[in-house]
Scaffold this motif. Structure first.
Motif, PDB file in Angstrom:
ATOM      1  N   THR A 185      27.867  13.513  35.314  1.00  0.00           N
ATOM      2  CA  THR A 185      28.215  13.728  34.624  1.00  0.00           C
ATOM      3  C   THR A 185      30.037  13.758  35.148  1.00  0.00           C
ATOM      4  O   THR A 185      31.210  13.194  33.950  1.00  0.00           O
ATOM      5  CB  THR A 185      28.098  14.867  34.302  1.00  0.00           C
ATOM      6  N   PRO A 214      27.749  26.192  27.916  1.00  0.00           N
ATOM      7  CA  PRO A 214      28.040  25.215  27.388  1.00  0.00           C
ATOM      8  C   PRO A 214      27.894  25.202  26.228  1.00  0.00           C
ATOM      9  O   PRO A 214      27.850  24.341  25.066  1.00  0.00           O
ATOM     10  CB  PRO A 214      27.038  24.091  27.998  1.00  0.00           C
ATOM     11  N   GLY A 249      29.867  23.611  23.194  1.00  0.00           N
ATOM     12  CA  GLY A 249      30.871  22.698  23.589  1.00  0.00           C
ATOM     13  C   GLY A 249      30.019  22.303  22.289  1.00  0.00           C
ATOM     14  O   GLY A 249      29.185  22.471  20.779  1.00  0.00           O
ATOM     15  N   ALA A 297      29.337  22.465  34.122  1.00  0.00           N
ATOM     16  CA  ALA A 297      28.651  22.230  33.216  1.00  0.00           C
ATOM     17  C   ALA A 297      28.608  22.952  32.150  1.00  0.00           C
ATOM     18  O   ALA A 297      27.873  23.807  31.794  1.00  0.00           O
ATOM     19  CB  ALA A 297      27.169  22.578  33.762  1.00  0.00           C
ATOM     20  N   GLU A 327      33.239  20.175  29.538  1.00  0.00           N
ATOM     21  CA  GLU A 327      32.344  18.622  29.986  1.00  0.00           C
ATOM     22  C   GLU A 327      30.861  18.537  28.967  1.00  0.00           C
ATOM     23  O   GLU A 327      30.557  17.559  28.300  1.00  0.00           O
ATOM     24  CB  GLU A 327      31.744  19.399  31.599  1.00  0.00           C
ATOM     25  N   THR A 328      30.232  19.084  28.359  1.00  0.00           N
ATOM     26  CA  THR A 328      29.143  19.379  27.370  1.00  0.00           C
ATOM     27  C   THR A 328      30.204  18.963  26.354  1.00  0.00           C
ATOM     28  O   THR A 328      29.542  17.492  25.805  1.00  0.00           O
ATOM     29  CB  THR A 328      29.085  20.561  27.245  1.00  0.00           C
ATOM     30  N   SER A 329      31.662  19.066  26.038  1.00  0.00           N
ATOM     31  CA  SER A 329      31.863  18.740  25.142  1.00  0.00           C
ATOM     32  C   SER A 329      32.384  16.707  25.375  1.00  0.00           C
ATOM     33  O   SER A 329      31.671  16.261  23.743  1.00  0.00           O
ATOM     34  CB  SER A 329      32.991  19.666  24.502  1.00  0.00           C
ATOM     35  N   TYR A 385      21.637  23.622  26.569  1.00  0.00           N
ATOM     36  CA  TYR A 385      22.468  23.737  26.498  1.00  0.00           C
ATOM     37  C   TYR A 385      22.805  24.628  25.895  1.00  0.00           C
ATOM     38  O   TYR A 385      23.995  25.809  25.879  1.00  0.00           O
ATOM     39  CB  TYR A 385      23.646  22.527  26.504  1.00  0.00           C
ATOM     40  N   LEU A 443      23.017  18.402  31.844  1.00  0.00           N
ATOM     41  CA  LEU A 443      23.719  16.819  32.305  1.00  0.00           C
ATOM     42  C   LEU A 443      23.252  16.334  33.411  1.00  0.00           C
ATOM     43  O   LEU A 443      22.760  16.907  33.875  1.00  0.00           O
ATOM     44  CB  LEU A 443      24.850  17.979  32.273  1.00  0.00           C
ATOM     45  N   VAL A 474      23.361  14.191  27.045  1.00  0.00           N
ATOM     46  CA  VAL A 474      23.054  15.616  26.545  1.00  0.00           C
ATOM     47  C   VAL A 474      21.311  15.595  26.519  1.00  0.00           C
ATOM     48  O   VAL A 474      20.735  15.814  25.308  1.00  0.00           O
ATOM     49  CB  VAL A 474      24.148  16.213  25.944  1.00  0.00           C
ATOM     50  N   GLU A 501      31.349  24.228  28.248  1.00  0.00           N
ATOM     51  CA  GLU A 501      32.472  23.607  27.454  1.00  0.00           C
ATOM     52  C   GLU A 501      33.251  22.545  27.639  1.00  0.00           C
ATOM     53  O   GLU A 501      32.346  21.528  26.747  1.00  0.00           O
ATOM     54  CB  GLU A 501      33.748  24.579  26.622  1.00  0.00           C
TER      55      GLU A 501
END
Length: 254
Positions: free
Chosen positions: A52, A221, A224, A171, A175-177, A191, A48, A187, A173
């Motif tokens: 972010t 992550p 995500g 970093a 934020e990645t989603s 991850y 990420l 992205v 679930e």
């Protein structure tokens, strides 16, 4: 205060409103509310971007601006990321500086006729923003900090996020989603296999993040998805309504 016909023009991170857009939007409300995304520029693992937290705050602010007639501001992109200083690329300012910047922005908005400010915080380390709002409220100013932990929890449940807010620290679930939904091109691969758990972080402020994670990731992550990101933002936008109502309802009290 909601109204889809009063949407803000926002493309990417920076709003593209003209001064007439702001004037027209404010003509139909008793108190015009500005929304200020505050992010950070700090490590978010190898997949990420450093930006972010800023990108997440901006994605949420755009979602809010699509549903409410707010004045969307460009983001504060560097904040208090001192706990991430062990990783290259991280940049921080002092809590005193961040406090002063937000206070000055709120004062400038009031001078131009915008009476309320909501700070949309994308970085958990910006503890000083709570003090900014406390002090402003004590002075009789209309300021709020969003989202609260309860708003994140409601969004987490609505989106079907598996990890708790404790586990999903950085970093992970959530934020990645959100980035998989809002900016999937940001992205990078990796991850899917970067999960790391460190739920006991009681010495974080003393030792920094590097005492708890080598990769910079604390969370899952791999869980995500873009679908979760979309649901998270939708839930948070719904949660914004009471904040807007509270700030506009206080007009005229003395």
């Amino acid at each position: 205060m909601s109204g889809s016909d009063a949407r803000t023009a926002a493309f990417g991170v920076v709003p593209t409103d003209t001064t007439e857009d702001v004037r027209m939007r404010g003509a139909d409300v008793s108190v015009q509310v500005a929304v200020l995304p505050v992010g950070s520029f700090e490590q978010h693992g190898p997949f990420l971007p450093l930006a972010t937290d800023t990108l997440v705050a901006c994605a949420l602010a755009r979602e809010i601006a699509a549903a409410y007639p707010v004045h969307l501001l460009p983001p504060v992109t560097v904040s208090c990321s001192h706990e991430h200083a062990a990783w290259p690329g991280t940049v921080s300012i002092s809590a005193t500086t961040l406090h002063a910047v937000v206070k000055d922005i709120a004062a400038s908005l009031r001078r131009s006729g915008i009476g309320a400010l909501v700070v949309v915080n994308g970085h958990g380390g910006n503890y000083v923003l709570g003090n900014v709002v406390q002090e402003a409220s004590a002075r009789g100013e209309k300021v709020a900090l969003f989202p609260a932990a309860e708003d994140w929890e409601a969004a987490r449940e609505r989106a079907g996020v598996h990890t708790s807010l404790l586990t999903d620290m950085h970093a992970g679930e959530i934020e990645t989603s959100i980035l998989l939904h809002a900016l999937p091109e940001c992205v990078r691969p990796g991850y899917e296999s970067a999960d790391f758990t460190a739920d006991d972080r009681r010495h974080l402020l003393t030792t920094g993040m590097s005492a708890y994670t080598e990769s910079g990731v604390i969370g899952c992550p791999s869980l995500g998805s873009a679908e979760k990101g979309k649901a998270l933002l939708a839930s948070l936008a719904d949660s914004f309504g009471p904040y807007a109502a509270l700030l506009t309802a206080t007009e005229g009290r003395g």
